[in-house]
Scaffold this active site. Sequence first.
Site, PDB file in Angstrom:
ATOM      1  CE  LYS A 246       2.476  19.599  -0.919  1.00 42.96           C
ATOM      2  NZ  LYS A 246       2.815  18.684  -0.033  1.00 42.96           N
TER       3      LYS A 246
ATOM      4  CE1 TYR B 211      21.081  29.203 -29.102  1.00 42.95           C
ATOM      5  CE2 TYR B 211      19.398  28.596 -27.589  1.00 42.95           C
ATOM      6  CZ  TYR B 211      19.956  29.470 -27.915  1.00 42.95           C
ATOM      7  OH  TYR B 211      19.856  30.706 -27.728  1.00 42.95           O
TER       8      TYR B 211
HETATM    9  C1  LIG Z   1       1.766  18.038  -0.207  1.00 42.97           C
HETATM   10  C2  LIG Z   1       1.339  16.979   0.907  1.00 42.97           C
HETATM   11  C3  LIG Z   1      -0.230  16.423   0.982  1.00 42.97           C
HETATM   12  C4  LIG Z   1      -0.680  16.546  -0.319  1.00 42.97           C
HETATM   13  O1  LIG Z   1      -0.585  15.275  -0.807  1.00 42.97           O
HETATM   14  P1  LIG Z   1      -1.231  14.878  -2.337  1.00 42.97           P
HETATM   15  O2  LIG Z   1      -0.753  13.773  -2.731  1.00 42.97           O
HETATM   16  O3  LIG Z   1      -0.909  16.011  -3.245  1.00 42.97           O
HETATM   17  O4  LIG Z   1      -2.778  14.829  -2.004  1.00 42.97           O
HETATM   18  C5  LIG Z   1      -0.474  16.181   2.193  1.00 42.97           C
HETATM   19  N1  LIG Z   1       0.220  15.929   3.341  1.00 42.97           N
HETATM   20  C6  LIG Z   1       1.505  16.480   3.331  1.00 42.97           C
HETATM   21  C7  LIG Z   1       2.253  16.401   4.622  1.00 42.97           C
HETATM   22  C8  LIG Z   1       2.210  16.910   2.211  1.00 42.97           C
HETATM   23  O5  LIG Z   1       3.233  17.532   2.145  1.00 42.97           O
END
Ligand SMILES: *Cc1c(COP(=O)(O)O)cnc(C)c1O
Length: 369
Positions: free
Chosen positions: A38, A264
Site C-alpha cells: 500500500k 525564512y
Molecule cells: C499495513 C498493514 C499491514 C502491514 O503491517 P507492517 O507492520 O508494515 O508489516 C498488515 N495488515 C494490515 C491490515 C495493514 O493495514
Amino acid sequence: MPKARETVLEIDLNALTHNYNYLRSKLDKDVKLMAVVKAFGYGSDVAGIAHKLTELGADYFAVAYTNEGVALREAGIETPILVLHPQSSNFKAIIDHCLEPSLYSEFVLREFIQTAEKQGQKNYPVHIKFNTGLNRLGFAEKETGIVRDLLKGSEAVKATSFFSHLAASEDWREREFTLMQIHTFRRIAIKLYDELGYRPFLHICNTSGIINYPKAHFDMVRSGIGLYGFGNDKPEDEKLKPIATLKTIVSQIHQMEKGETLGYNRAFKASKPTKTATLPLGHADGINRQYGNGRAGVFINGQYAPIIGNVCMDMIMVDITGIDCAEGDEVIVFGGPQHAVEFAAKGNTISYELITGISQRVKRILVNN
Ligand SMILES: *Cc1c(COP(=O)(O)O)cnc(C)c1O
C-alpha cells in the site's frame, strides 16, 4: 551505485530480496506470504518492487485502497490482491480488476454481495475482517451470526480468508493483549468453520507478529515494513536492510559572516563565520519542518551536516563549516551512514511515516535490478 545528480530515492532490490528471504526463513514452508505494498510500496516504487516480489514468490499482495490495486493490475501484476479498505463506491471496479475486498462490516458485506450478484458472479473471493481489539475495522465477535447468514445466503461470494490485525505486536509489554487478540481470532474462526462448513484460510500477523508470535502465523502472514527493511526494534533492524536511500546534491554553497541570518523568518543566526549548503528538497518532498533548526542532519562526503533554519517547501540549508565539499557533491539524507529510523526519531516520528511521506515529486530509481 550511481552518484545522484538531483534528489532521488534509490530502491535497492538486493536489499528487498534479503528482507524477503529473511522473513520467509521465519515461516513454515506451507505458510503464505502476503506482501503489503500500500501507499506506493511504503513510499518506494510500487511497480518495481511488486515485480521483484512476484519473482521472489510472494503469494499475495495487499493494498489499502482500490485505486492502488488497479494500478498494480495496470502494471501487469497477476497475483491475487487484497484491498484492505475498499470503499463501496469502488466495488464494481474491484470486480472488473479481479481484486479481492476486505469486508469488515454488515454494510460493506451486504453492498459487496449485491454488486457481485448484479455482476453475475459466483463464489467471488472475499476476505472477512474481524476486530479483535484494534477497534479500527472489522466485525465484532458477536457479529459472527451476521457473517454466517450473509455468506450462506448468497452464491455470489465465497470467503477466501478470515483475518484480523494486531494492535501492538512490536511491544513486549502488550504481550498479554496480543495473545488475547490471537485467542479471540482463533475462537471466531473455529466457530465459523463449524457453521459455514468450509475453511477459509486465516491470517493475523504483520511484520512484528511474524517475528514475535511464531505460533500465530496460521496460513498466511502480511508483511509490509519488514520487506522495506525495518523490524520495529534494534536487533531486528540489524537483520534487515532498508531498501531506500534518499540522496540529493549540493545546489549552492554560501559563506555567512557572523551575525547574518539564513532562511525564512531568519530562524538561523550565524554566531560565527558559517559555511552553508542549499539542498534541493524540502517539506513538499517529505522532509517536514520538524527536521529543521538543527534537529536532523544529512551526510556529505561522510560528514554530518545539521539542517539549519526552517525547512522550506523545496529546499533545506545545512551547516557545512569544516566539511570539504563542492557544489554538485552528493548528499545522503537517510540510508547508508544514517539509518532511516534514527533520522525519523529526530523528527519525532517512526520509519513508517518517514518513508511513506517521501512525496511523488522525488524520482525513484531501482538499483541492483
Ligand atoms: C499495513 C498493514 C499491514 C502491514 O503491517 P507492517 O507492520 O508494515 O508489516 C498488515 N495488515 C494490515 C491490515 C495493514 O493495514
